[in-house]
Design an enzyme around this catalytic site. Structure first.
Site, PDB file in Angstrom:
ATOM      1  N   LYS A  75       0.821  -1.206   0.000  1.00 37.53           N
ATOM      2  CA  LYS A  75       0.000   0.000   0.000  1.00 37.53           C
ATOM      3  C   LYS A  75       0.857   1.257   0.000  1.00 37.53           C
ATOM      4  CE  LYS A  75      -3.694   0.377  -0.156  1.00 37.53           C
ATOM      5  NZ  LYS A  75      -4.458   0.518  -1.436  1.00 37.53           N
ATOM      6  N   TYR A  94       1.839   0.302  -4.620  1.00 33.09           N
ATOM      7  CA  TYR A  94       0.646   1.034  -5.032  1.00 33.09           C
ATOM      8  C   TYR A  94       0.728   2.442  -4.440  1.00 33.09           C
ATOM      9  CZ  TYR A  94      -1.659  -3.263  -6.627  1.00 33.09           C
ATOM     10  OH  TYR A  94      -1.977  -4.408  -7.303  1.00 33.09           O
ATOM     11  N   HIS A  96      -1.746   5.393  -5.871  1.00 37.15           N
ATOM     12  CA  HIS A  96      -3.075   6.015  -5.985  1.00 37.15           C
ATOM     13  C   HIS A  96      -3.009   7.488  -5.580  1.00 37.15           C
ATOM     14  CE1 HIS A  96      -4.856   2.101  -6.747  1.00 37.15           C
ATOM     15  NE2 HIS A  96      -4.294   1.637  -5.653  1.00 37.15           N
ATOM     16  N   ARG A 203     -16.444  -4.032 -25.544  1.00 37.63           N
ATOM     17  CA  ARG A 203     -16.337  -4.727 -24.260  1.00 37.63           C
ATOM     18  C   ARG A 203     -17.668  -5.366 -23.875  1.00 37.63           C
ATOM     19  NH1 ARG A 203     -13.300  -7.874 -21.219  1.00 37.63           N
ATOM     20  NH2 ARG A 203     -13.552  -7.529 -18.966  1.00 37.63           N
TER      21      ARG A 203
END
Length: 372
Positions: A75, A94, A96, A203
């Site tokens: 994280k 990660y 973000h 999609r």
């Protein structure tokens, strides 16, 4: 290179950046690996397992941040962690950043070179380091939603699959990407009535073929979104714009048309969420209610199943991590997919979506590396 793996400190985060198997690979490449004591406890890997793989055990995270040339995490760094990062160090995890100006500021001030798992790409245009956690989160979203629908948890009191003579729950999935696909697979498997909304006709055709008539697909317009959300017992937010803040597709006003006791699971919460009323929650306090609608917005959902998710993540991140350890910044300049993963370098933002979301000037990765 000295590769360091600190213990994750985010609320109820049990994953680990390096499994013992991954450590063994780094050691085989000639690197020294240091792992914080008990970092792998959440996946059942004790210090002895790491030492057997060739790692050295550090008594604290401070030792890791002081000694390591590259930090491998799961994280995004918390405030106490980004304060320990330094110029010349690689951070591989990660991030973000788009909905997180404070972390972004902290990384810029540290001078660290930060590579975000979620923006590394592959030859097919996919996000190979995000995909395994998207698979886990999509499947978990249905488990979490089913639990939240129980009356004792504030929900409608409806069983996803129904029983003979009683209709199943209606599940609306907003977004037909990896999260949406895996959420739909789980919901269909439990017998729910599932609709997927997306704005890509190709999609939708693909999803129609995958499920062979077992789900409904709809092109996502405002009208279609309202109709499906209002009819749903469970809504899964699975929208992703790589690196950017998630669009707010379901407004506060739309909640008034939803069933009281219906449930929202916002898997996009890591990027700010795709419901206007979403804010990040934790595994220790995962839900809250707005206008009678239960919101589940846990920002590290895969952390609930760390054995599965840590191994799946390491399988995906190992290749690029070894490249970074072997070649350092050269790996980024030589590989366009790793360049796409570079978000911050020595006080500069190098990802377009992050720069636009937070109002920073964009410096192209190659230019940032040359300038530094």
């Amino acid at each position: 290179m000295i590769v360091g793996c600190p213990k994750e400190i985010k609320n109820h985060e049990y994953r680990v950046g390096l499994t013992p198997g991954a450590v063994r690979e780094y050691v085989a490449h000639g690197h020294q690996v240091i792992v914080e004591t008990k970092a792998g406890a959440g996946i059942g890997a004790d210090d002895a397992a790491y030492m057997a793989a060739g790692a050295k055990i550090a008594a604290s995270a401070k030792d890791i941040f002081e000694k390591a040339d590259m930090i491998v995490k799961v994280k995004e760094p918390q405030p106490s962690e980004w304060a320990q990062l330094r110029e010349g160090q690689l951070l591989y995890t990660y991030l973000h950043l788009a909905p997180d100006p404070e972390q972004t500021k902290g990384l810029l001030e540290s001078g660290v070179t930060a590579i975000a798992y979620e923006t590394v790409t592959d030859e097919r245009g996919g996000l190979p380091l995000l995909a395994p956690m998207s698979e886990v989160a999509g499947r978990l979203a249905i488990q979490a939603g089913a639990t939240s629908l129980q009356k004792a948890n504030g929900g409608l009191g409806i069983l996803l699959g129904g029983v003979p003579g009683v209709l199943p729950a209606k599940v609306t999935v907003i977004g037909g990407g990896v999260v949406g696909l895996h959420a739909a697979k789980m919901a269909v498997g439990l017998g729910a009535d599932v609709t997927i909304l997306d704005r890509s006709i190709p999609r939708l055709r693909q999803l129609d073929d995958i499920f062979n008539g077992r789900i409904h697909t709809r092109y996502s317009t405002i009208d279609a979104l309202e109709e499906e959300v209002f009819a749903a017992d469970l809504v899964i937010g699975a929208v992703l714009i790589p690196g950017a803040a998630a669009p707010k597709l379901v407004t506060r006003e739309m909640l008034s048309g939803m069933k009281k006791g219906s449930v929202i699971v916002d898997v996009a919460i890591d990027q700010g969420g795709c419901f206007e009323t979403s804010h990040a929650t934790t595994h220790s306090d995962p839900t809250y209610v707005v206008d009678g609608v239960v919101h589940y917005c846990v920002a590290n959902m895969p952390g609930a199943v760390p054995v599965t998710s840590a191994h799946a993540l390491n399988n995906a991140t190992l290749h690029y991590g070894l490249a970074l350890a072997d070649r350092g910044l050269a790996a980024i300049t030589e590989d366009k997919h790793l360049r796409n993963g570079l978000n911050v370098h020595k006080g500069r933002i190098t990802n377009k979506a992050v720069a636009e979301a937070l109002g920073y000037d964009l410096v192209q990765p190659e230019a940032a590396i040359r300038a530094a």
